[in-house]
Design an enzyme around this catalytic site. Structure first.
Site, PDB file in Angstrom:
ATOM      1  CB  CYS A  58      -1.134   0.249   1.422  1.00 13.07           C
ATOM      2  SG  CYS A  58      -1.880   1.639   1.220  1.00 13.07           S
ATOM      3  CB  CYS A  62      -1.646   3.833   7.929  1.00  6.90           C
ATOM      4  SG  CYS A  62      -2.530   3.735   6.710  1.00  6.90           S
ATOM      5  CB  CYS A  65      -0.591  -0.478   8.160  1.00 11.61           C
ATOM      6  SG  CYS A  65      -2.232  -1.398   7.099  1.00 11.61           S
ATOM      7  CB  CYS A 102     -15.679  -6.923   5.594  1.00 11.36           C
ATOM      8  SG  CYS A 102     -17.164  -6.126   6.882  1.00 11.36           S
ATOM      9  CB  CYS A 133     -18.879  -4.340   4.428  1.00  9.54           C
ATOM     10  SG  CYS A 133     -17.881  -3.386   5.336  1.00  9.54           S
ATOM     11  CB  CYS A 193     -18.593   0.506   8.837  1.00 15.17           C
ATOM     12  SG  CYS A 193     -17.372  -0.346   9.635  1.00 15.17           S
ATOM     13  NE  ARG A 265     -17.275  -5.473  12.621  1.00 18.00           N
ATOM     14  CZ  ARG A 265     -18.369  -4.210  12.045  1.00 18.00           C
ATOM     15  NH1 ARG A 265     -17.992  -3.881  11.609  1.00 18.00           N
ATOM     16  NH2 ARG A 265     -19.173  -4.493  11.574  1.00 18.00           N
TER      17      ARG A 265
HETATM   18  N1  SAM Z   1      -6.541   0.762   3.191  1.00 14.38           N
HETATM   19  C1  SAM Z   1      -7.969   1.434   3.694  1.00 14.38           C
HETATM   20  C2  SAM Z   1      -7.844   2.002   4.454  1.00 14.38           C
HETATM   21  O1  SAM Z   1      -7.454   2.345   5.254  1.00 14.38           O
HETATM   22  O2  SAM Z   1      -8.919   2.836   4.470  1.00 14.38           O
HETATM   23  C3  SAM Z   1      -8.561  -0.132   4.237  1.00 14.38           C
HETATM   24  C4  SAM Z   1      -8.467  -1.399   5.287  1.00 14.38           C
HETATM   25  S1  SAM Z   1      -7.827  -0.973   6.933  1.00 14.38           S
HETATM   26  C5  SAM Z   1      -6.984  -1.920   6.712  1.00 14.38           C
HETATM   27  C6  SAM Z   1      -8.615  -0.205   7.868  1.00 14.38           C
HETATM   28  C7  SAM Z   1      -8.763  -0.353   8.807  1.00 14.38           C
HETATM   29  O3  SAM Z   1      -7.744  -1.286   9.814  1.00 14.38           O
HETATM   30  C8  SAM Z   1      -7.493   0.758   8.976  1.00 14.38           C
HETATM   31  O4  SAM Z   1      -8.218   2.092   9.228  1.00 14.38           O
HETATM   32  C9  SAM Z   1      -7.011   0.810  10.710  1.00 14.38           C
HETATM   33  O5  SAM Z   1      -8.324   1.288  10.820  1.00 14.38           O
HETATM   34  C10 SAM Z   1      -7.111  -1.131  10.759  1.00 14.38           C
HETATM   35  N2  SAM Z   1      -6.009  -1.008  10.844  1.00 14.38           N
HETATM   36  C11 SAM Z   1      -5.050  -1.647  10.604  1.00 14.38           C
HETATM   37  N3  SAM Z   1      -4.165  -2.163  10.654  1.00 14.38           N
HETATM   38  C12 SAM Z   1      -4.335  -2.361  11.893  1.00 14.38           C
HETATM   39  C13 SAM Z   1      -3.542  -3.099  13.029  1.00 14.38           C
HETATM   40  N4  SAM Z   1      -2.419  -4.040  12.573  1.00 14.38           N
HETATM   41  N5  SAM Z   1      -4.395  -2.717  14.184  1.00 14.38           N
HETATM   42  C14 SAM Z   1      -5.592  -1.958  14.515  1.00 14.38           C
HETATM   43  N6  SAM Z   1      -6.706  -1.700  13.676  1.00 14.38           N
HETATM   44  C15 SAM Z   1      -5.335  -1.761  12.518  1.00 14.38           C
HETATM   45 FE1  SF4 Z   2      -2.983   0.702   2.973  1.00 19.54          FE
HETATM   46 FE2  SF4 Z   2      -2.986   0.371   5.735  1.00 19.54          FE
HETATM   47 FE3  SF4 Z   2      -3.436   2.886   5.175  1.00 19.54          FE
HETATM   48 FE4  SF4 Z   2      -4.940   0.890   4.963  1.00 19.54          FE
HETATM   49  S1  SF4 Z   2      -4.403   0.843   6.716  1.00 19.54           S
HETATM   50  S2  SF4 Z   2      -4.718   2.667   3.640  1.00 19.54           S
HETATM   51  S3  SF4 Z   2      -4.055  -0.505   4.082  1.00 19.54           S
HETATM   52  S4  SF4 Z   2      -1.268   1.664   4.944  1.00 19.54           S
END
Ligand code: SAM
Ligand code: SF4
Ligand code: DTB
Length: 354
Positions: A58, A62, A65, A102, A133, A193, A265
């Site tokens: 990606c 973040c 992530c 989802c 979703c 959501c 949730r």
């Molecule tokens: N990439 C898309 C986005 O960021 O909108 C969708 C997938 S992203 C993985 C969805 C959500 O998962 C993130 O916004 C975050 O809140 C949650 N998430 C991701 N990694 C996580 C982690 N290691 N622990 C807890 N929540 C996590």
């Molecule tokens: Fe990409 Fe992870 Fe951020 Fe979603 S949460 S935008 S998958 S880096």
């Protein structure tokens, strides 16, 4: 529904939310449970299953992530899955008891060339009788309409944290970008959501400020995921301090009081939680989980552990009571009932008045 609903508010202040988070725990939980009972059956929990339909690489950064291309987490990347593969997983999720499927993709935003496949996935999931979703990153207004038109029931896009703390966690997309996407989702008529993560190093004030952002939207998100950070090796937050379980439950309770008609949730992080902590989260008004042994890329409790937990707590009893997985070992109450039914000394008060 046993108590009169308080009016739904959209004018919360951060100070009010902080006051909620600081209430004596018993008062906070009691208030949250009252708010919950005014809108929901307290023994019902909605069940969704997640599938990563495009994994890793990606472009966003973040810090929590495992799928960000900025960090080396050893994750195996995958291109967009084939529609049939996604639908086979949806079928499996349905057989396990999920009512919503989802689909998540590690994108900045969905590429135009992939929209036709996403639309087929939505139609296929709905044809199975499941709610659909997706969480695909940012959406333009047009993309939101296309997905809504295809029948997408929910779009997940989290605020993650407070506007003030956000820049410590993500630099490649702004808070305003996220609010824009949520506005497009709402305008297209889909259910929203949106929630966040606890455990990023944020303060209690940041948690309060995030909840205020969600609760002061013109309409509350129908679904509010509260994730506990899953610490993944290779991400900048791999060594973050543990979240205090009681503080986590406080965040759920405050979310419920501020958005009483929304489904809260109990999202990522359950694998690391005790059954007792999860029970407290349900008591605080959480009424939705992800079912299945994987979230997107990290572990989630298996179906058997969750069924056992639900049986112990009497959650979704009418859906699952006759299920074979409620073996006497897993469900002592049912074992007792089954055994005592054949005992002539046993009087079943539940069976009727004669
Ligand atoms: N990439 C898309 C986005 O960021 O909108 C969708 C997938 S992203 C993985 C969805 C959500 O998962 C993130 O916004 C975050 O809140 C949650 N998430 C991701 N990694 C996580 C982690 N290691 N622990 C807890 N929540 C996590
Ligand atoms: Fe990409 Fe992870 Fe951020 Fe979603 S949460 S935008 S998958 S880096
Ligand atoms: C949400 O708030 N949590 C889910 C879902 N929305 C998409 C994702 C949790 C991901 C946890 C890390 C992983 O498994 O990759």
């Amino acid at each position: 529904m046993t108590s009169t609903p308080a009016p739904i508010r959209h004018n919360w202040t951060v100070a009010e939310a902080q006051t909620l988070l600081q209430l004596p725990f018993n008062d906070l939980i009691f208030q949250a449970q009252q708010a919950h009972r005014a809108h929901f059956d307290p023994n019902e929990v909605q069940v969704s299953t997640l599938l990563s339909i495009k994994t890793g690489a990606c472009p966003e950064d973040c810090k929590y992530c495992p799928q960000s291309g900025h960090y080396n987490t050893g994750l195996e990347k995958e291109k967009l899955l084939a529609v049939q593969q996604v639908l086979a997983e949806a079928q499996r999720a349905k057989a396990s008891g999920a009512t919503r499927f989802c689909m998540g993709a590690a994108w900045k935003n969905p590429p135009a060339k992939d929209m036709p496949y996403l639309i087929e996935m939505i139609k296929g999931v709905r044809a199975l009788g499941l709610e659909s979703c997706m969480t695909l990153g940012m959406l333009s207004a047009e993309q939101a309409y296309e997905l809504a038109e295809a029948g997408l029931d929910y779009y997940n896009h989290n605020l993650d944290t407070s506007p003030e703390f956000y820049g410590n966690i993500i630099t490649t997309r702004t808070y305003a970008d996220r609010l824009d996407t949520l506005a497009h989702v709402r305008a297209a008529g889909m259910n929203v959501c949106s929630g966040g993560i606890v455990g990023l190093g944020e303060s209690a004030r940041d948690r309060a400020a995030m909840l205020v952002q969600l609760a002061n939207m013109p309409a509350h998100p129908e679904s509010v995921p509260i994730n506990m950070l899953v610490k993944v090796a290779g991400t900048p937050l791999a060594e973050a301090d543990d979240v205090d379980g009681i503080d986590f439950v406080r965040t759920i309770a405050a979310a419920k009081i501020m958005m009483p008609a929304s489904n809260i949730r109990l999202s990522a992080g359950r694998e690391q939680m005790s059954d007792e902590l999860q029970a407290l989260a349900f008591l605080a008004g959480a009424n939705s989980i992800f079912l299945g042994d994987k979230l997107l890329t990290t572990a989630n409790p298996g179906v058997n552990r969750d069924r056992e937990l639900f049986a112990r707590l009497g959650i979704n009893r009418q859906h699952n009571w006759d299920d074979d997985t409620f073996s006497p070992q897993r469900c002592p109450v049912k074992a007792f009932y089954d055994r005592e039914q054949h005992n002539e000394q046993y009087y079943d008060a539940m069976a009727g008045s004669n």
